[in-house]
Design a protein around this motif. Structure first.
Motif, PDB file in Angstrom:
ATOM      1  N   HIS A  55       0.825  -1.212   0.000  1.00  0.00           N
ATOM      2  CA  HIS A  55       0.000   0.000   0.000  1.00  0.00           C
ATOM      3  C   HIS A  55       0.860   1.262   0.000  1.00  0.00           C
ATOM      4  O   HIS A  55       0.531   2.236  -0.677  1.00  0.00           O
ATOM      5  N   GLU A  86      -9.738   3.858   0.565  1.00  0.00           N
ATOM      6  CA  GLU A  86      -9.911   2.443   0.932  1.00  0.00           C
ATOM      7  C   GLU A  86      -8.696   1.933   1.713  1.00  0.00           C
ATOM      8  O   GLU A  86      -8.847   1.153   2.662  1.00  0.00           O
ATOM      9  N   HIS A  87      -7.506   2.371   1.321  1.00  0.00           N
ATOM     10  CA  HIS A  87      -6.305   1.996   2.089  1.00  0.00           C
ATOM     11  C   HIS A  87      -6.454   2.483   3.534  1.00  0.00           C
ATOM     12  O   HIS A  87      -6.149   1.761   4.483  1.00  0.00           O
ATOM     13  N   ILE A  90      -8.693   0.418   5.823  1.00  0.00           N
ATOM     14  CA  ILE A  90      -8.184  -0.899   6.222  1.00  0.00           C
ATOM     15  C   ILE A  90      -7.325  -0.811   7.492  1.00  0.00           C
ATOM     16  O   ILE A  90      -7.330  -1.723   8.314  1.00  0.00           O
ATOM     17  N   ASP A  91      -6.623   0.311   7.681  1.00  0.00           N
ATOM     18  CA  ASP A  91      -5.708   0.435   8.822  1.00  0.00           C
ATOM     19  C   ASP A  91      -6.372   0.171  10.189  1.00  0.00           C
ATOM     20  O   ASP A  91      -5.848  -0.623  10.975  1.00  0.00           O
ATOM     21  N   LEU A  93      -8.949  -1.563  10.807  1.00  0.00           N
ATOM     22  CA  LEU A  93      -9.382  -2.969  10.877  1.00  0.00           C
ATOM     23  C   LEU A  93      -8.187  -3.878  11.189  1.00  0.00           C
ATOM     24  O   LEU A  93      -8.328  -4.881  11.905  1.00  0.00           O
ATOM     25  N   LEU A 115     -12.230  -7.389   8.311  1.00  0.00           N
ATOM     26  CA  LEU A 115     -10.993  -7.034   7.592  1.00  0.00           C
ATOM     27  C   LEU A 115     -10.965  -7.722   6.233  1.00  0.00           C
ATOM     28  O   LEU A 115     -10.647  -7.107   5.207  1.00  0.00           O
ATOM     29  N   ARG A 116     -11.332  -8.998   6.234  1.00  0.00           N
ATOM     30  CA  ARG A 116     -11.295  -9.773   4.989  1.00  0.00           C
ATOM     31  C   ARG A 116     -12.260  -9.183   3.959  1.00  0.00           C
ATOM     32  O   ARG A 116     -11.926  -9.054   2.780  1.00  0.00           O
ATOM     33  N   SER A 118     -13.402  -6.072   3.832  1.00  0.00           N
ATOM     34  CA  SER A 118     -12.981  -4.734   3.418  1.00  0.00           C
ATOM     35  C   SER A 118     -11.800  -4.812   2.447  1.00  0.00           C
ATOM     36  O   SER A 118     -11.784  -4.134   1.404  1.00  0.00           O
ATOM     37  N   LEU A 119     -10.820  -5.640   2.773  1.00  0.00           N
ATOM     38  CA  LEU A 119      -9.677  -5.775   1.865  1.00  0.00           C
ATOM     39  C   LEU A 119     -10.118  -6.412   0.546  1.00  0.00           C
ATOM     40  O   LEU A 119      -9.675  -6.000  -0.532  1.00  0.00           O
ATOM     41  N   HIS A 122     -11.699  -3.805  -1.580  1.00  0.00           N
ATOM     42  CA  HIS A 122     -10.696  -2.881  -2.112  1.00  0.00           C
ATOM     43  C   HIS A 122      -9.914  -3.517  -3.274  1.00  0.00           C
ATOM     44  O   HIS A 122      -9.731  -2.903  -4.322  1.00  0.00           O
TER      45      HIS A 122
END
Ligand SMILES: [Fe+2]
Length: 206
Positions: A55, A86-87, A90-91, A93, A115-116, A118-119, A122
């Motif tokens: 990232h 979006e990056h 994620i932080d 999470l 987390l899964r 959301s990533l 993205h």
């Protein structure tokens, strides 16, 4: 318009798949109540490290290059803003899973699923929209500038983990495609030294 074939996104797609694979493994071990294993912890630390490098390299060395190429195209600029947003989503999470792994947390499985998801969203958005934009706007020289930047960031020590991590559990056809995208000396180093060393780490083993 550039020749799209001159920008090779094989390594990018393979890294995305490795992120998805790691979170699938994490979810499975958490659901099985085995998240306390030191190898799971090591797998998680490596996942965070790889994601951070990926990232950061995109935010500092890739999206700014695309931004310069599309500066009069508001829709494309908005997409690049989405990538940065979006990056950033994620932080927290990652931090929530980190906390959950360090102390007792009844909702660890839910945190990992969030987390899964959301990533996953993205990466799918990036693959669907931002990677085609890279292909259609960057020159091969600009793309080479980005790949040189990420290699300098990783160094040989980083590559020694990144390459075997990407091919860990990968389908044979995908493995061949990924390794073929790397310089021949890297393939030899990986086979002779990096992969045997990586296997001894037993990341994610319970
Ligand atoms: Fe990416």
């Amino acid at each position: 318009m550039n020749d799209p074939e001159q920008i090779d996104l094989t390594v990018m797609y393979a890294a995305h798949d490795a992120f998805r694979r790691d979170l699938e493994r994490l979810e499975a071990v958490v659901e099985a109540g085995r998240a306390g294993s030191p190898h799971v912890r090591a797998g998680w630390e490596n996942f965070k490290h790889q994601l951070h490098i990926h990232h950061t390299a995109e935010d500092t060395a890739l999206w700014p290059r695309v931004e310069r190429a599309v500066r009069r195209r508001p829709q494309d600029l908005a997409l690049l803003e989405d990538m940065a947003d979006e990056h950033a989503l994620i932080d927290p999470l990652l931090a929530a899973v980190d906390d959950g792994l360090s102390g007792p947390a009844d909702d660890l499985a839910a945190r990992v699923r969030e987390l899964r998801a959301s990533l996953g969203r993205h990466l799918a958005h990036e693959e669907m929209s931002a990677l085609p934009l890279i292909r259609s706007t960057l020159t091969p020289k600009e793309w080479a500038g980005f790949t040189a930047d990420i290699r300098a960031r990783q160094g040989i020590k980083g590559a020694a983990v990144f390459v075997p991590w990407v091919v860990d559990g990968i389908k044979p056809t995908d493995r061949s495609r990924f390794l073929a995208a790397l310089p021949p000396p890297v393939r030899v180093l990986n086979r002779v030294t990096w992969e045997p060393r990586y296997r001894r780490l037993r990341l994610w083993a319970v």
